[in-house]
Design a protein around this motif. Structure first.
Motif, PDB file in Angstrom:
ATOM      1  N   ALA A  19       0.814  -1.216   0.000  1.00  0.00           N
ATOM      2  CA  ALA A  19       0.000   0.000   0.000  1.00  0.00           C
ATOM      3  C   ALA A  19       0.849   1.268   0.000  1.00  0.00           C
ATOM      4  O   ALA A  19       0.565   2.231  -0.729  1.00  0.00           O
ATOM      5  N   ALA A  20       1.899   1.292   0.806  1.00  0.00           N
ATOM      6  CA  ALA A  20       2.737   2.493   0.882  1.00  0.00           C
ATOM      7  C   ALA A  20       3.452   2.735  -0.441  1.00  0.00           C
ATOM      8  O   ALA A  20       3.641   3.889  -0.857  1.00  0.00           O
ATOM      9  N   ILE A  21       3.860   1.648  -1.107  1.00  0.00           N
ATOM     10  CA  ILE A  21       4.545   1.791  -2.397  1.00  0.00           C
ATOM     11  C   ILE A  21       3.590   2.374  -3.426  1.00  0.00           C
ATOM     12  O   ILE A  21       3.927   3.313  -4.163  1.00  0.00           O
ATOM     13  N   VAL A  22       2.370   1.821  -3.497  1.00  0.00           N
ATOM     14  CA  VAL A  22       1.400   2.309  -4.477  1.00  0.00           C
ATOM     15  C   VAL A  22       1.033   3.761  -4.197  1.00  0.00           C
ATOM     16  O   VAL A  22       0.936   4.578  -5.120  1.00  0.00           O
ATOM     17  N   ALA A  23       0.845   4.109  -2.926  1.00  0.00           N
ATOM     18  CA  ALA A  23       0.513   5.494  -2.583  1.00  0.00           C
ATOM     19  C   ALA A  23       1.618   6.443  -3.039  1.00  0.00           C
ATOM     20  O   ALA A  23       1.344   7.535  -3.566  1.00  0.00           O
ATOM     21  N   ALA A  24       2.858   6.036  -2.851  1.00  0.00           N
ATOM     22  CA  ALA A  24       3.974   6.881  -3.284  1.00  0.00           C
ATOM     23  C   ALA A  24       3.988   7.028  -4.800  1.00  0.00           C
ATOM     24  O   ALA A  24       4.251   8.121  -5.329  1.00  0.00           O
ATOM     25  N   LEU A  25       3.696   5.959  -5.507  1.00  0.00           N
ATOM     26  CA  LEU A  25       3.664   6.017  -6.962  1.00  0.00           C
ATOM     27  C   LEU A  25       2.507   6.881  -7.463  1.00  0.00           C
ATOM     28  O   LEU A  25       2.651   7.610  -8.447  1.00  0.00           O
ATOM     29  N   ILE A  29      13.120   1.416  -9.126  1.00  0.00           N
ATOM     30  CA  ILE A  29      11.946   2.242  -8.837  1.00  0.00           C
ATOM     31  C   ILE A  29      11.780   2.428  -7.333  1.00  0.00           C
ATOM     32  O   ILE A  29      11.495   3.534  -6.851  1.00  0.00           O
ATOM     33  N   LEU A  30      11.953   1.355  -6.583  1.00  0.00           N
ATOM     34  CA  LEU A  30      11.819   1.464  -5.127  1.00  0.00           C
ATOM     35  C   LEU A  30      12.900   2.363  -4.533  1.00  0.00           C
ATOM     36  O   LEU A  30      12.646   3.108  -3.579  1.00  0.00           O
ATOM     37  N   ARG A  31      14.089   2.311  -5.091  1.00  0.00           N
ATOM     38  CA  ARG A  31      15.136   3.236  -4.623  1.00  0.00           C
ATOM     39  C   ARG A  31      14.730   4.683  -4.885  1.00  0.00           C
ATOM     40  O   ARG A  31      14.947   5.565  -4.044  1.00  0.00           O
ATOM     41  N   GLU A  32      14.118   4.943  -6.046  1.00  0.00           N
ATOM     42  CA  GLU A  32      13.665   6.292  -6.356  1.00  0.00           C
ATOM     43  C   GLU A  32      12.595   6.770  -5.372  1.00  0.00           C
ATOM     44  O   GLU A  32      12.459   7.973  -5.116  1.00  0.00           O
ATOM     45  N   LEU A  33      11.828   5.812  -4.827  1.00  0.00           N
ATOM     46  CA  LEU A  33      10.785   6.153  -3.858  1.00  0.00           C
ATOM     47  C   LEU A  33      11.327   6.287  -2.438  1.00  0.00           C
ATOM     48  O   LEU A  33      10.567   6.531  -1.507  1.00  0.00           O
ATOM     49  N   GLY A  34      12.636   6.102  -2.291  1.00  0.00           N
ATOM     50  CA  GLY A  34      13.269   6.305  -0.987  1.00  0.00           C
ATOM     51  C   GLY A  34      13.463   5.055  -0.167  1.00  0.00           C
ATOM     52  O   GLY A  34      13.848   5.137   1.010  1.00  0.00           O
ATOM     53  N   ASP A  43      15.311  -2.508   3.094  1.00  0.00           N
ATOM     54  CA  ASP A  43      13.850  -2.554   2.964  1.00  0.00           C
ATOM     55  C   ASP A  43      13.440  -3.273   1.682  1.00  0.00           C
ATOM     56  O   ASP A  43      12.473  -4.061   1.674  1.00  0.00           O
ATOM     57  N   ILE A  44      14.148  -3.006   0.601  1.00  0.00           N
ATOM     58  CA  ILE A  44      13.821  -3.642  -0.681  1.00  0.00           C
ATOM     59  C   ILE A  44      14.016  -5.148  -0.583  1.00  0.00           C
ATOM     60  O   ILE A  44      13.170  -5.931  -1.024  1.00  0.00           O
ATOM     61  N   ASP A  45      15.121  -5.568   0.009  1.00  0.00           N
ATOM     62  CA  ASP A  45      15.368  -7.005   0.172  1.00  0.00           C
ATOM     63  C   ASP A  45      14.273  -7.660   1.011  1.00  0.00           C
ATOM     64  O   ASP A  45      13.845  -8.790   0.731  1.00  0.00           O
ATOM     65  N   ALA A  46      13.801  -6.950   2.047  1.00  0.00           N
ATOM     66  CA  ALA A  46      12.739  -7.497   2.900  1.00  0.00           C
ATOM     67  C   ALA A  46      11.443  -7.635   2.119  1.00  0.00           C
ATOM     68  O   ALA A  46      10.712  -8.630   2.269  1.00  0.00           O
ATOM     69  N   LEU A  47      11.113  -6.640   1.282  1.00  0.00           N
ATOM     70  CA  LEU A  47       9.899  -6.711   0.466  1.00  0.00           C
ATOM     71  C   LEU A  47       9.971  -7.864  -0.532  1.00  0.00           C
ATOM     72  O   LEU A  47       8.973  -8.565  -0.770  1.00  0.00           O
ATOM     73  N   ILE A  48      11.136  -8.059  -1.105  1.00  0.00           N
ATOM     74  CA  ILE A  48      11.309  -9.171  -2.047  1.00  0.00           C
ATOM     75  C   ILE A  48      11.200 -10.505  -1.315  1.00  0.00           C
ATOM     76  O   ILE A  48      10.530 -11.441  -1.783  1.00  0.00           O
ATOM     77  N   ALA A  49      11.811 -10.613  -0.141  1.00  0.00           N
ATOM     78  CA  ALA A  49      11.760 -11.858   0.632  1.00  0.00           C
ATOM     79  C   ALA A  49      10.337 -12.202   1.048  1.00  0.00           C
ATOM     80  O   ALA A  49       9.972 -13.368   1.119  1.00  0.00           O
ATOM     81  N   ALA A  50       9.524 -11.165   1.303  1.00  0.00           N
ATOM     82  CA  ALA A  50       8.129 -11.378   1.724  1.00  0.00           C
ATOM     83  C   ALA A  50       7.200 -11.638   0.546  1.00  0.00           C
ATOM     84  O   ALA A  50       6.012 -11.903   0.755  1.00  0.00           O
ATOM     85  N   GLY A  51       7.708 -11.566  -0.689  1.00  0.00           N
ATOM     86  CA  GLY A  51       6.874 -11.793  -1.865  1.00  0.00           C
ATOM     87  C   GLY A  51       6.011 -10.599  -2.237  1.00  0.00           C
ATOM     88  O   GLY A  51       5.127 -10.728  -3.098  1.00  0.00           O
ATOM     89  N   VAL A  52       6.243  -9.456  -1.589  1.00  0.00           N
ATOM     90  CA  VAL A  52       5.483  -8.246  -1.939  1.00  0.00           C
ATOM     91  C   VAL A  52       5.940  -7.720  -3.292  1.00  0.00           C
ATOM     92  O   VAL A  52       5.147  -7.264  -4.104  1.00  0.00           O
TER      93      VAL A  52
END
Length: 396
Positions: A78-84, A371-376, A381-390
């Protein structure tokens, strides 16, 4: 040099063809387009011939975009989509009516996040009405819109255009509407929602000549032959050609091309209305002359006289047509491990803001990390999102 849409940021949630092709047009014109895909990818990745998870169709309608693979059903997304949404100028979606609202990203919610967002929704039959819950693909729209009824087979039965006609003309309509909404926002400062249904786009596209006998309501004139009854291809000695004689000068030029000036001089054929009445008196003669010549001879004559004409190319030899080669209509993309891929150029040519040459389409999750790096987001955090399948990211 910047394209006409350079600086415009597009968030593309759409899939299959209608929405992605609209977003692709904006990308060709310079927009920064981020394509959001589910972890399983856009279904059109597996449509037709392909290599790995990249079909030829996917490449053509998604070229020039960046790809982010995201599981929208996981709350961490949700936070990623809101930022986008906050980043974007335009959001494009073509899910079934109500799907974006259920995900939490309907027009009202997105306007709260970004009041300047142009929210473009593409639907099959429309956002409501009796067909609202029907899943829609191109053949259904061709059927309901009347397009199939203009394509009669040898037995006089409706048939389908052998192309995703409704999808692609909807993409054209949506791209123009999005551009108009951006122009209106530029002048007024007010953003808005743009809604395009494939059904409405198909009816509007089909209407001008295919429905001309159904336009006048009050004291309608006598019906004339349907355009589809008049359109045909003409056998030549070694192929087929198309011709046109709507205007009187075109009939004169055609008669010169086939060396039958006597037909042009016949008073029964000098006016278009009369040619329609006496068509059985000139059509066989024209057909016989065309059949007696090879296609190259006919094309040379059409060019010399200014007649309306074109060779009927096979799918395989479209790229070899002299005019197609002259226009550079088909370009080659270096698609890395996939090798070279052919794709059409952007058809609109701009003198001051040229469109991009065709560029590769994104692999599934190819640009997720960037893209996630561009969003800050941090690397952790990116590795955790990938590990969680998000998030799904291409290997690096």
């Amino acid at each position: 040099m910047a394209g006409a849409m350079t600086g415009i940021k597009v968030l593309d949630f759409s899939q299959i063809v209608s929405g992605p092709m609209a977003a692709c047009m904006l990308a060709d014109q310079g927009a920064d387009v981020i394509k959001i895909e589910a972890p399983t990818g856009d279904p059109v990745r597996a449509f037709g011939p392909g290599k790995g998870n990249m079909s030829a169709t996917f490449i053509t309608v998604n070229r020039g975009k960046r790809g982010l693979a995201l599981d929208l059903k996981k709350p961490e997304s949700a936070a990623i989509v809101a930022a986008l949404i906050g980043w974007a100028d335009v959001l494009i979606e073509n899910f079934r009516p109500g799907a974006m609202e259920r995900l939490g990203y309907g027009p009202a919610r997105c306007a709260e996040i970004n009041p300047q967002l142009i929210y473009a929704s593409v639907s099959g039959f429309g956002p409501d009405g009796p067909y609202r819950n029907i899943r829609v693909y191109d053949p259904a729209v061709q059927a309901v819109s009347g397009i199939a009824a203009t394509q009669l087979d040898a037995a006089g039965h409706p048939s389908l255009v052998g192309s995703l006609m409704a999808d692609k003309l909807t993409a054209l309509t949506a791209a123009q509407a999005i551009t108009a909404a951006l122009f209106a926002r530029e002048r007024s400062g007010v953003a808005q929602q743009v809604a395009v249904s494939m059904l409405d786009a198909a009816i509007a596209f089909n209407w001008p000549e295919a429905m001309y006998n159904h336009s006048f309501l009050d004291e309608p004139p006598a019906p004339v032959p349907n355009y589809s009854d008049l359109a045909r291809l003409w056998p030549a000695r070694d192929g087929q050609v198309a011709i046109g004689v709507l205007q009187d000068a075109e009939f004169v030029a055609l008669c010169a091309a086939i060396e039958r000036p006597d037909l042009a001089a016949d008073p029964r054929f000098t006016r278009a209305a009369d040619r329609a009445v006496y068509r059985d008196d000139w059509l066989p003669a024209v057909a016989a002359e065309i059949a007696s010549r090879d296609v190259d001879t006919l094309m040379a004559a059409f060019i010399a006289t200014g007649a309306v004409g074109g060779r009927v190319n096979t799918r395989a030899n479209v790229g070899d047509d002299p005019q197609v080669r002259h226009n550079h209509s088909i370009a080659e993309i270096d698609h890395g491990a996939l090798g070279r891929v052919r794709s059409p150029i952007a058809p609109a040519q701009f003198s001051a803001t040229p469109s991009h040459a065709p560029r590769p389409a994104p692999g599934l999750g190819e640009h997720s990390r960037a893209i996630l790096r561009e969003l800050g987001q941090s690397a952790t955090d990116i590795d955790a999102l990938i590990a969680a399948g998000v998030v799904i990211a291409a290997s690096h």
